[in-house]
Design an enzyme around this catalytic site. Structure first.
Site: not given
Length: 354
Positions: A46, A49, A105, A210
């Site tokens: 992820s 993202k 997420s 993140k």
């Protein structure tokens, strides 16, 4: 019987088998603090993202879309794994989709954004890879806006290196919108709050950025930390557990804090400089903030104003620029008047003629 079945279920789960753990840490100005197999390619999960967010915000800046646009949701966006409740026909703002992508997420939010911005996922991913090339991320390839594994997407894994993800994080830190969003502990979608995946927000000065995980990637994270007025970026990829991921981040950021030494104290006199046409003739100056650094071989450049007449305590009188050994700018600090100066009276000016 129930106990026996649960044991079989546990044994059947796939185990994470990772060939190596990689890490890269550096300051926002490019100074490298740590590098461990940082050029090895890994699945990003992820972390992809973050690039999705950058492409979306680029579309906002180009006035292709706005953060207030309401996106009509199609059921096809529900691609599995981490998600928020999006139903066909829902209308959700670009901002809320972006926030749930970065904070929680949410894979369906990221997919909805990709389709809204570019019409389809494939076209959006092309823009992601164009951005990666623009940023100089030479070892990065995206196939999805989510970072989901092949078992979900039927596509190849999104891959990158710790060093490339550091480059991405530096670009992200240039956008205050990303900083603001990833510094939030919750996101509200349709009246329900979803907690940030970043469990160390606020620890060691962490203010984002993140996380990512799937079985082929391990536990990844890009963390950003404010430590003694310096922005530190820490990228860790391939940790074997949730706890290990956050422990790695806190260990690296904590060790960096221990490395830092105070070079300048804002409470100390920085310099004494002349002031024309004032009674005091000279004033003392001080820096606006302390300066800490992990190395002593720095270079400094002072730019001072030509001072004349009355000066108030706290007035900006100059700028200190500090460079590393490679002549890269580390930081700029304002120089302030520590003491004031007053104008010469007419009589003082006359006396000065004799």
């Amino acid at each position: 019987m129930r106990k026996f079945l649960s044991i079989l279920l546990f044994i059947s789960l796939p185990l994470i088998t990772l060939p190596y753990y990689t890490a890269y840490a550096g300051l926002e100005n490019g100074d490298v603090v740590l590098s461990k197999r940082a050029d090895k390619k890994r699945a990003v999960a992820s972390l992809a993202k973050l690039m999705t967010a950058i492409v979306v915000l680029d579309a906002v800046d180009k006035k292709e879309i706005t953060l207030n646009d309401l996106v009509r949701i199609n059921e096809s966006v529900n691609v599995g794994e981490s998600s928020v409740p999006l139903n066909g026909g829902d209308r959700i703002s670009v901002y809320d989709l972006l926030a749930s992508t970065l904070i929680y997420s949410a894979n369906n939010s990221a997919t909805a954004l990709a389709i809204y911005v570019s019409g389809d996922v494939r076209s959006f991913v092309k823009r992601m890879n164009e951005k990666a090339k623009e940023f100089g991320m030479k070892d990065t390839m995206y196939y999805t806006p989510t970072g989901l594994p092949t078992s979900n997407t039927h596509k190849r894994l999104d891959t990158s290196t710790a060093k490339d993800q550091y480059i991405l994080a530096k670009k992200a830190l240039e956008d205050k919108r990303i900083i603001t969003i990833t510094n939030q502990k919750y996101v509200n979608i349709k009246g329900r709050y979803y907690k940030s995946r970043n469990q160390i927000l606020g620890k060691n000065g962490n203010f984002g950025l993140k996380t990512g995980f799937h079985l082929s990637a391990g536990f990844n994270m890009i963390g950003t930390y404010k430590i003694n007025n310096m922005d530190l970026i820490v990228v860790t990829m391939g940790d074997l557990s949730l706890k290990a991921r956050f422990d790695s981040q806190l260990k690296i950021s904590g060790n960096y804090k221990k490395m830092m030494k105070k070079i300048h104290d804002k409470e100390s006199i920085f310099s004494t400089i002349p002031v024309k046409e004032s009674k005091e003739k000279n004033i003392n100056t001080q820096l606006e903030k302390d300066f800490y650094y992990h190395k002593s071989n720095i270079k400094e450049e002072v730019e001072m104003k030509d001072l004349k007449g009355a000066i108030k305590k706290g007035d900006k009188v100059g700028v200190l620029k500090i460079y590393n050994e490679n002549k890269k700018l580390i930081t700029t600090i304002n120089i302030l008047a520590m003491t004031g100066a007053t104008n010469l009276s007419p009589w003082d000016k006359i006396k000065g003629l004799f």
